[in-house]
Write an enzyme that holds these catalytic residues in place. Sequence first.
Site, mmCIF file in Angstrom:
data_model
loop_
_atom_site.group_PDB
_atom_site.id
_atom_site.type_symbol
_atom_site.label_atom_id
_atom_site.label_comp_id
_atom_site.label_asym_id
_atom_site.label_seq_id
_atom_site.Cartn_x
_atom_site.Cartn_y
_atom_site.Cartn_z
ATOM 1 N N THR A 12 -2.501 -4.789 -2.235
ATOM 2 C CA THR A 12 -1.442 -5.403 -1.355
ATOM 3 C C THR A 12 -1.235 -4.034 -0.325
ATOM 4 O O THR A 12 -1.242 -2.809 -0.506
ATOM 5 C CB THR A 12 -0.210 -5.886 -1.865
ATOM 6 O OG1 THR A 12 0.632 -4.899 -2.440
ATOM 7 C CG2 THR A 12 -0.645 -6.992 -2.786
ATOM 8 N N GLY A 13 -0.945 -4.466 0.738
ATOM 9 C CA GLY A 13 -0.733 -3.590 1.976
ATOM 10 C C GLY A 13 -1.783 -2.856 2.269
ATOM 11 O O GLY A 13 -1.560 -1.421 2.380
ATOM 12 N N TYR A 150 16.151 2.314 1.258
ATOM 13 C CA TYR A 150 14.568 2.507 0.775
ATOM 14 C C TYR A 150 14.482 3.223 -0.600
ATOM 15 O O TYR A 150 13.844 2.630 -1.294
ATOM 16 C CB TYR A 150 13.714 3.308 1.942
ATOM 17 C CG TYR A 150 12.514 3.892 1.395
ATOM 18 C CD1 TYR A 150 11.279 2.709 1.673
ATOM 19 C CD2 TYR A 150 12.072 4.966 1.041
ATOM 20 C CE1 TYR A 150 9.914 3.083 1.340
ATOM 21 C CE2 TYR A 150 10.988 5.027 0.813
ATOM 22 C CZ TYR A 150 10.030 4.130 0.854
ATOM 23 O OH TYR A 150 8.414 4.616 0.467
#
Length: 249
Positions: A12-13, A150
């Site tokens: 993913t990404g 984050y």
Amino acid sequence: MGKLQGKIAVITGANSGIGLAAARLFVQEGATVFMTGRRQPELDAAVQSIGQGAHGVQSDVSNLADLDRLFAIVREAAGTIDVLFANAGGGTFAPLGSITEEHFDTTFATNVKGTLFTVQKALPLMKEGGSIILTGSTAGTTGTPAFSVYSASKAAVRNFARSWILDLAPRKLRVNVLAPGPTSTPGWHGLSPSEEAHQAMIAAAAASIPLGRMGEPEEVARAALFLASDDSSFVSGSELFVDGGSAQV
């Protein structure tokens, strides 16, 4: 023969940065790779740059319907998954005092919710003894100004691996965290609001790293290959730092 010859991998990404570098390397090592990204044109260009062995599926990991569609496509095309690299993630700066609910929700939706449901929805397709790689960050271990949301999301990812190796022990699935330090990716460079701030951020990053420079996506990809392959057959629950030593001092 490549280290991933005949394997099926999902990353993913993978439309840029570390994900794209890993997809390219995995294909070179013999894998068939299903790559995801949110932006179709960028994903198409990434897949085309790799060529045979790479397949793109547009999806947003924070959208559970997108994940269902992704794994339905993988099931139809390949049937099983040997390697799952839950790499999609991101974040922006926001110091304590100016953090908004939207900032929090967006960061955790991708980095925590997205990682959780990417893995959970892949499980029916995962082969026994397969490898699951989660992208963490040195920020999950060290304090970083204006980056607490984050950082907290990546700390959560770290604990996912510790807990999931117990949940998945009967299936002999390995789960490890790949923890990059400052790496020269579009996402990292995009954190800066101006060119002046960008140059200052690069200088500060290099100064904080014992090896004296930022990492390259290809260097992180090689560590991902280690975790994906049988070279790491007795490695599970670990956090592999690819950071030039920045989180170790």
